[in-house]
Enzyme design. Structure first.
Site, PDB file in Angstrom:
ATOM      1  CB  SER A 132       4.093 -20.081 -34.021  1.00  0.00           C
ATOM      2  OG  SER A 132       4.459 -18.569 -33.749  1.00  0.00           O
ATOM      3  CE1 TYR A 145       4.146 -17.279 -38.615  1.00  0.00           C
ATOM      4  CE2 TYR A 145       3.330 -15.960 -36.553  1.00  0.00           C
ATOM      5  CZ  TYR A 145       4.293 -16.689 -37.624  1.00  0.00           C
ATOM      6  OH  TYR A 145       5.595 -17.390 -37.581  1.00  0.00           O
TER       7      TYR A 145
HETATM    8  C1  8X3 Z   1       6.605 -15.662 -34.106  1.00  0.00           C
HETATM    9  C2  8X3 Z   1       5.866 -14.956 -32.591  1.00  0.00           C
HETATM   10  O1  8X3 Z   1       4.290 -13.678 -31.768  1.00  0.00           O
HETATM   11  O2  8X3 Z   1       5.259 -12.810 -34.121  1.00  0.00           O
HETATM   12  O3  8X3 Z   1       6.056 -16.651 -34.790  1.00  0.00           O
HETATM   13  O4  8X3 Z   1       3.533 -14.696 -33.371  1.00  0.00           O
HETATM   14  S1  8X3 Z   1       5.037 -13.414 -33.135  1.00  0.00           S
END
Ligand code: 8X3
Length: 246
Positions: A132, A145
């Site tokens: 990502s 995340y």
């Molecule tokens: C998804 C991109 O901007 O939500 O992996 O982190 S974000």
């Protein structure tokens, strides 16, 4: 030449399901792996592939996936992943962080370890890890995340070094804003209004097919060509905080 085989994890929806369809169109027999059996069975029936129930964080289920794949594998797409929550560090639930590390990092480890011998045996294997832009930057509320996706990137780059003399290529595709049916809905625990707000007014976010197209391109380069990483964002997203909305 025998049919080339691809495994896609997280194939029940979004980028995973789209990638399974694109790889099938490109001539692969696709093993569609995900937790939701009904979804992967329907997808496998649609594309002439095979379905395997697999939670990538569960060693026994990953072992079953490896048995189903057999001795030879051409392409592995480690797509299963996701974000849980958007809380600041001061208020984050450690369980959310554990789940994100589990699926985005240990999931890649589990599946890669189990399928690497078959990828080597193919003589020209390809691993594409779905990372990502969150593995390249940070943003408020995103630490759990972004830490996990930085982990996905670290594992990918390490594998690239460790497999340099093996017949296996290692790639990461790193998407930015992709409007899928579930990514933001899962992040916000089913809150549709919050999920919709992520993409509000963005003229054309990426869709799952755009990323599937990139993954299929990576997976179908000649065997001497290793696409180390491919960052893909919608035109409207120049940077994480610089998104054109109308
Ligand atoms: C998804 C991109 O901007 O939500 O992996 O982190 S974000």
């Amino acid at each position: 030449m025998s049919t080339r085989i691809a495994v896609v994890t997280g194939a029940s929806s979004g980028i995973g399901a789209a990638t399974a369809r694109h790889l099938a169109e490109a001539g692969f027999e696709v093993v569609c792996a995900a937790r939701r059996t009904d979804r992967v069975e329907a997808l496998a029936a649609e594309i002439g592939g095979r379905a395997v129930a697999c939670d990538v964080t569960d060693a026994a289920q990953v072992a079953t996936l490896a048995e189903e794949v057999g001795p030879r594998l051409d392409v592995l797409v480690n797509n299963a992943g996701g974000a849980f929550g958007l809380a600041p560090v001061a208020e984050s639930d450690p369980d959310d962080w554990r789940r994100m590390y589990d699926v985005n990092v240990l999931g890649v480890l589990n599946v890669t370890q189990a399928l690497l011998p078959a990828l080597v045996a193919s003589g020209a294997g390809v691993i594409v890890n779905v990372g990502s832009t969150a593995g390249r930057l940070v943003y408020e509320g995103g630490a759990g995340y972004t830490a996990a996706k930085h982990g996905t990137k670290a594992v990918t780059q390490t594998l690239r070094l460790e497999l340099f003399d093996q017949p296996v290529r290692v790639s990461e595709v790193a998407p930015g804003m992709v409007h899928t049916e579930e990514f933001s809905l899962v992040r916000f625990d089913g809150d549709q209004a919050k999920a919709d707000a992520v993409y509000a007014g963005v003229p054309d976010p990426l869709v799952a097919d755009d990323v599937a197209d990139a993954i299929t391109w990576i997976a179908t380069r000649p065997p001497h060509v290793n696409i180390d990483e491919l960052v893909i964002k919608p035109r409207a997203q120049a940077a994480q905080h610089k998104v054109h909305r109308v």
